[in-house]
Design a protein around this motif. Structure first.
Motif, PDB file in Angstrom:
ATOM      1  N   SER A  15       0.830  -1.201   0.000  1.00 52.94           N
ATOM      2  CA  SER A  15       0.000   0.000   0.000  1.00 52.94           C
ATOM      3  C   SER A  15       0.871   1.261   0.000  1.00 52.94           C
ATOM      4  O   SER A  15       2.096   1.209   0.181  1.00 52.94           O
ATOM      5  N   GLU A  16       0.226   2.413  -0.171  1.00 50.17           N
ATOM      6  CA  GLU A  16       0.949   3.685  -0.209  1.00 50.17           C
ATOM      7  C   GLU A  16       1.709   3.949   1.081  1.00 50.17           C
ATOM      8  O   GLU A  16       2.757   4.604   1.067  1.00 50.17           O
ATOM      9  N   ILE A  17       1.214   3.447   2.224  1.00 47.48           N
ATOM     10  CA  ILE A  17       1.903   3.677   3.491  1.00 47.48           C
ATOM     11  C   ILE A  17       2.828   2.523   3.864  1.00 47.48           C
ATOM     12  O   ILE A  17       3.383   2.495   4.962  1.00 47.48           O
ATOM     13  N   GLY A  18       2.980   1.553   2.945  1.00 47.43           N
ATOM     14  CA  GLY A  18       3.949   0.484   3.152  1.00 47.43           C
ATOM     15  C   GLY A  18       3.422  -0.802   3.744  1.00 47.43           C
ATOM     16  O   GLY A  18       4.207  -1.708   4.036  1.00 47.43           O
ATOM     17  N   THR A  19       2.111  -0.931   3.917  1.00 50.74           N
ATOM     18  CA  THR A  19       1.536  -2.198   4.388  1.00 50.74           C
ATOM     19  C   THR A  19       1.692  -3.255   3.302  1.00 50.74           C
ATOM     20  O   THR A  19       1.326  -3.028   2.147  1.00 50.74           O
ATOM     21  N   LEU A  34      10.889 -18.391  -4.189  1.00 50.01           N
ATOM     22  CA  LEU A  34      10.520 -17.203  -3.423  1.00 50.01           C
ATOM     23  C   LEU A  34      11.762 -16.588  -2.783  1.00 50.01           C
ATOM     24  O   LEU A  34      12.537 -17.287  -2.134  1.00 50.01           O
ATOM     25  N   PRO A  35      11.944 -15.284  -2.917  1.00 50.30           N
ATOM     26  CA  PRO A  35      12.998 -14.627  -2.148  1.00 50.30           C
ATOM     27  C   PRO A  35      12.567 -14.518  -0.685  1.00 50.30           C
ATOM     28  O   PRO A  35      11.429 -14.859  -0.348  1.00 50.30           O
ATOM     29  N   GLU A  36      13.445 -14.038   0.180  1.00 49.41           N
ATOM     30  CA  GLU A  36      13.036 -13.768   1.558  1.00 49.41           C
ATOM     31  C   GLU A  36      12.036 -12.618   1.549  1.00 49.41           C
ATOM     32  O   GLU A  36      12.306 -11.555   0.984  1.00 49.41           O
ATOM     33  N   LEU A  37      10.893 -12.839   2.159  1.00 49.29           N
ATOM     34  CA  LEU A  37       9.819 -11.852   2.128  1.00 49.29           C
ATOM     35  C   LEU A  37       9.304 -11.585   3.535  1.00 49.29           C
ATOM     36  O   LEU A  37       9.175 -12.507   4.342  1.00 49.29           O
ATOM     37  N   GLU A  38       9.004 -10.326   3.803  1.00 48.20           N
ATOM     38  CA  GLU A  38       8.304  -9.946   5.023  1.00 48.20           C
ATOM     39  C   GLU A  38       6.941  -9.394   4.633  1.00 48.20           C
ATOM     40  O   GLU A  38       6.781  -8.810   3.553  1.00 48.20           O
ATOM     41  N   ALA A  39       5.962  -9.599   5.499  1.00 44.96           N
ATOM     42  CA  ALA A  39       4.619  -9.114   5.208  1.00 44.96           C
ATOM     43  C   ALA A  39       3.906  -8.758   6.503  1.00 44.96           C
ATOM     44  O   ALA A  39       4.278  -9.222   7.584  1.00 44.96           O
ATOM     45  N   TYR A  98     -10.332 -13.813  -2.536  1.00 45.13           N
ATOM     46  CA  TYR A  98     -10.208 -12.657  -1.640  1.00 45.13           C
ATOM     47  C   TYR A  98     -10.292 -11.362  -2.435  1.00 45.13           C
ATOM     48  O   TYR A  98      -9.640 -11.207  -3.468  1.00 45.13           O
ATOM     49  N   ASN A  99     -11.107 -10.443  -1.921  1.00 46.51           N
ATOM     50  CA  ASN A  99     -11.191  -9.096  -2.464  1.00 46.51           C
ATOM     51  C   ASN A  99     -10.605  -8.142  -1.429  1.00 46.51           C
ATOM     52  O   ASN A  99     -11.069  -8.107  -0.281  1.00 46.51           O
ATOM     53  N   PHE A 100      -9.562  -7.404  -1.817  1.00 47.30           N
ATOM     54  CA  PHE A 100      -8.864  -6.487  -0.924  1.00 47.30           C
ATOM     55  C   PHE A 100      -9.171  -5.050  -1.342  1.00 47.30           C
ATOM     56  O   PHE A 100      -9.114  -4.730  -2.532  1.00 47.30           O
ATOM     57  N   LYS A 101      -9.440  -4.188  -0.377  1.00 49.28           N
ATOM     58  CA  LYS A 101      -9.568  -2.769  -0.686  1.00 49.28           C
ATOM     59  C   LYS A 101      -8.320  -2.072  -0.177  1.00 49.28           C
ATOM     60  O   LYS A 101      -8.106  -1.953   1.036  1.00 49.28           O
ATOM     61  N   VAL A 102      -7.471  -1.649  -1.106  1.00 48.26           N
ATOM     62  CA  VAL A 102      -6.187  -1.052  -0.785  1.00 48.26           C
ATOM     63  C   VAL A 102      -6.106   0.317  -1.465  1.00 48.26           C
ATOM     64  O   VAL A 102      -6.232   0.403  -2.696  1.00 48.26           O
ATOM     65  N   ASP A 103      -5.924   1.356  -0.667  1.00 48.21           N
ATOM     66  CA  ASP A 103      -5.819   2.717  -1.211  1.00 48.21           C
ATOM     67  C   ASP A 103      -7.005   3.066  -2.100  1.00 48.21           C
ATOM     68  O   ASP A 103      -6.866   3.746  -3.126  1.00 48.21           O
TER      69      ASP A 103
END
Length: 214
Positions: A15-19, A34-39, A98-103
């Protein structure tokens, strides 16, 4: 927001704020790595190991694998019950869209959808601006059924997934290439390393957006 594809059905939405939202992480068994990923949020559409490898994800994240409405880190998420096959799950089980509402943008990830949608599912999914949809057939809907789902949900941007790429090697023969979907659709397509979308520029990317693996 940014949308990046890690192969198969795995995406990172930032997201715009980095989420960071990671969708359907896989075990390294398909030719993809997959590379190393954080979420902050991880969603898994179903319990197959090429879609539910949450052990690959770093950080203190919220794992979502159920149906219904969720609100995490300011992101609205809706899980809708579907099936992995055309036999109401008798062969391959259930699948969650899944439907996500992002920004302010609605992004719908179809997981391993195995059928066209019914009217109740279309209503539950709701408005879709960006559709992440399997197109390779074999284990999911194929190009023809995927186009019917596109017509049902009417997204502005269509991002194909779960199709044959060079990274898959011999395993890829189980899937059709993305070209079949594009050619069948007649819809304008463009290639991108990743997408950077917002409400204002969505129309600029109208059509099929093919994301590159690596």
């Amino acid at each position: 927001m940014k949308i990046k594809w890690f192969g198969h059905s795995c995406f990172m939405i930032t997201s715009e704020i980095g989420t960071k939202i990671l969708i359907d992480p896989y075990v390294n068994m398909l030719g993809y790595m997959l590379p190393e990923l954080e979420a902050n949020i991880v969603t898994t559409s179903h319990e197959h190991k090429d879609h539910n490898n949450i052990d690959a994800v770093k950080g203190n994240f919220q794992h979502i694998s159920g149906l219904g409405m969720f609100l995490e880190h300011g992101i609205e998420i809706k899980g809708v019950d579907t099936f992995h096959d055309k036999l109401s799950g008798a062969k391959k089980g259930r699948n969650t869209i899944y439907n996500f509402k992002v920004d302010g943008v609605n992004i719908c990830h179809c997981g391993d959808l195995g059928h066209i949608l019914d009217s109740k599912q279309i209503e539950e999914i709701g408005n879709v601006d960006v559709l992440l949809i399997p197109v390779g057939g074999g284990f999911t809907i194929d190009a023809t059924d995927a186009l019917e789902v596109v017509e049902q949900l009417k997204p502005t941007v269509i991002i194909p997934m779960h199709y044959r790429t060079k990274a898959l090697g011999p395993m890829g023969l189980a899937f059709a290439k993305v070209d079949k979907f594009i050619d069948t659709s007649g819809i304008k397509s463009m290639n991108y390393s990743e997408l950077e979308l917002n409400k204002e520029n969505l129309e600029k990317y109208q059509g099929i957006a093919v994301l590159k693996y690596k």
